[in-house]
Design an enzyme around this catalytic site. Structure first.
Site, PDB file in Angstrom:
ATOM      1  N   ARG A 212       0.862  -1.186   0.000  1.00 39.05           N
ATOM      2  CA  ARG A 212       0.000   0.000   0.000  1.00 39.05           C
ATOM      3  C   ARG A 212       0.895   1.231   0.000  1.00 39.05           C
ATOM      4  NH1 ARG A 212      -3.434  -2.879  -1.358  1.00 39.05           N
ATOM      5  NH2 ARG A 212      -5.561  -3.153  -0.571  1.00 39.05           N
ATOM      6  N   GLU A 241      -3.943   7.390  -5.194  1.00 34.45           N
ATOM      7  CA  GLU A 241      -3.877   6.741  -6.503  1.00 34.45           C
ATOM      8  C   GLU A 241      -5.014   7.276  -7.372  1.00 34.45           C
ATOM      9  OE1 GLU A 241      -2.008   2.538  -4.830  1.00 34.45           O
ATOM     10  OE2 GLU A 241      -4.116   2.628  -5.411  1.00 34.45           O
ATOM     11  N   HIS A 260      -1.398   0.372  -9.569  1.00 32.21           N
ATOM     12  CA  HIS A 260      -2.033  -0.610  -8.667  1.00 32.21           C
ATOM     13  C   HIS A 260      -2.742  -1.705  -9.478  1.00 32.21           C
ATOM     14  CE1 HIS A 260      -3.786  -1.121  -4.351  1.00 32.21           C
ATOM     15  NE2 HIS A 260      -3.539  -2.284  -4.928  1.00 32.21           N
TER      16      HIS A 260
END
Length: 296
Positions: A212, A241, A260
């Site tokens: 993360r 993000e 991601h």
């Protein structure tokens, strides 16, 4: 169960009482009190993915609603992504591609010289499901594997991948050529890698993050990359993000960022969705939920 989000939002009074499961993908729909309070029959929030740092599990379970995630099925794809980032950063694959397709290219610059992966030292912070898969893969590259974990793995686990335990994370940071972060985000791991930790790493070392974004202090990372304190970073996760388009990480030549996408393969996504559905159906039918997240 048949309502989708659009129907529900158009008429929450009509659809709310019928809804027994929320299937959550990419943290959406957000399990906020305003939504949960309009779902009196809700039995489960079935999350797609392992990380549940976006869910207030104590609050949700206090409503008598179960929380489930999809561990296991994401491990292979995420471990593959970690190795992909490691290799792409070490061997400057993205820069190589850009030079190869550039119409102005007439020769291959020395700046494409990379660092050796085979025989190097890999430090894995968080040797859980995914971390272990990364260790298995790196064994094929004859890497020396160090790991740091809350709990030491069994001798059998260590021996099967040739991993050595570092009780002190500082030792791992000092010795590793590549450091991979594979921890869950928690109050203990937020900002786990900051100025001090980066200063312990070799100037030739690369930081890889598939956990993360908040596990890394990004301001400290920018400073370390600019000053040459570490060689490079390869990140599948950031905070937020996507990053603001003017964020300094985006313009550094020694950073590789993917948005991601660690689990983004057709096969893994199918398995995740199946797992979500299995968890939801079990909860709705009053059966044990295969991947229920229990409060520790």
């Amino acid at each position: 169960m048949g309502s989708d989000l659009r129907d529900f939002l158009q008429n929450p009074q009509q659809h709310g009482p019928k809804i027994q499961a929320i299937l959550m993908w990419n943290t959406y729909p957000a399990a906020e009190p305003s939504l949960l309070s309009s779902l009196p029959s809700l039995k489960v929030v079935a999350n797609g993915g392992v990380g549940i740092d976006h869910l207030d599990v104590p609050y949700i379970t206090s409503l008598g609603v179960k929380v489930a995630n999809t561990p296991g099925v994401v491990s292979d794809a995420t471990a593959d992504m970690a190795m992909g980032l490691l290799l792409a950063s070490a061997r400057k694959i993205v820069e190589g591609h850009q030079i190869a397709v550039d119409p102005k290219t007439t020769s291959i610059p020395q700046s494409l010289m990379g660092v050796e992966v085979t025989g190097s030292t890999l430090g894995i912070i968080g040797l859980g499901h995914i971390g272990y898969k990364i260790a298995q893969r790196s064994k094929g590259f004859d890497m020396k594997i160090l790991y740091h974990n809350r709990h030491r793995r069994s001798v059998e686990d260590e021996q099967s991948v040739g991993a050595s335990y570092c009780e002190n994370m500082d030792d791992l940071l000092r010795e590793s050529d590549f450091v991979v972060l594979v921890v869950n985000l928690s109050p203990e791991t937020k900002g786990l890698i900051s100025h001090r930790e980066l200063s312990l790493m070799k100037p030739t070392a690369t930081l890889i993050n598939v956990s993360r974004g908040l596990v890394v202090d990004q301001d400290a990372l920018v400073k370390a990359l600019r000053s040459g304190e570490i060689r490079a970073a390869a990140l599948d996760v950031t905070h937020p993000e996507p990053l603001p388009r003017d964020h300094p990480l985006l313009s550094l030549p020694n950073v590789l960022i993917t948005p991601h996408v660690g689990t983004y393969t057709y096969a893994t996504t199918r398995r995740m969705v199946q797992c979500m559905v299995d968890n939801a159906v079990a909860a709705v039918n009053g059966l044990p939920v295969p991947n229920e997240v229990k409060l520790k």
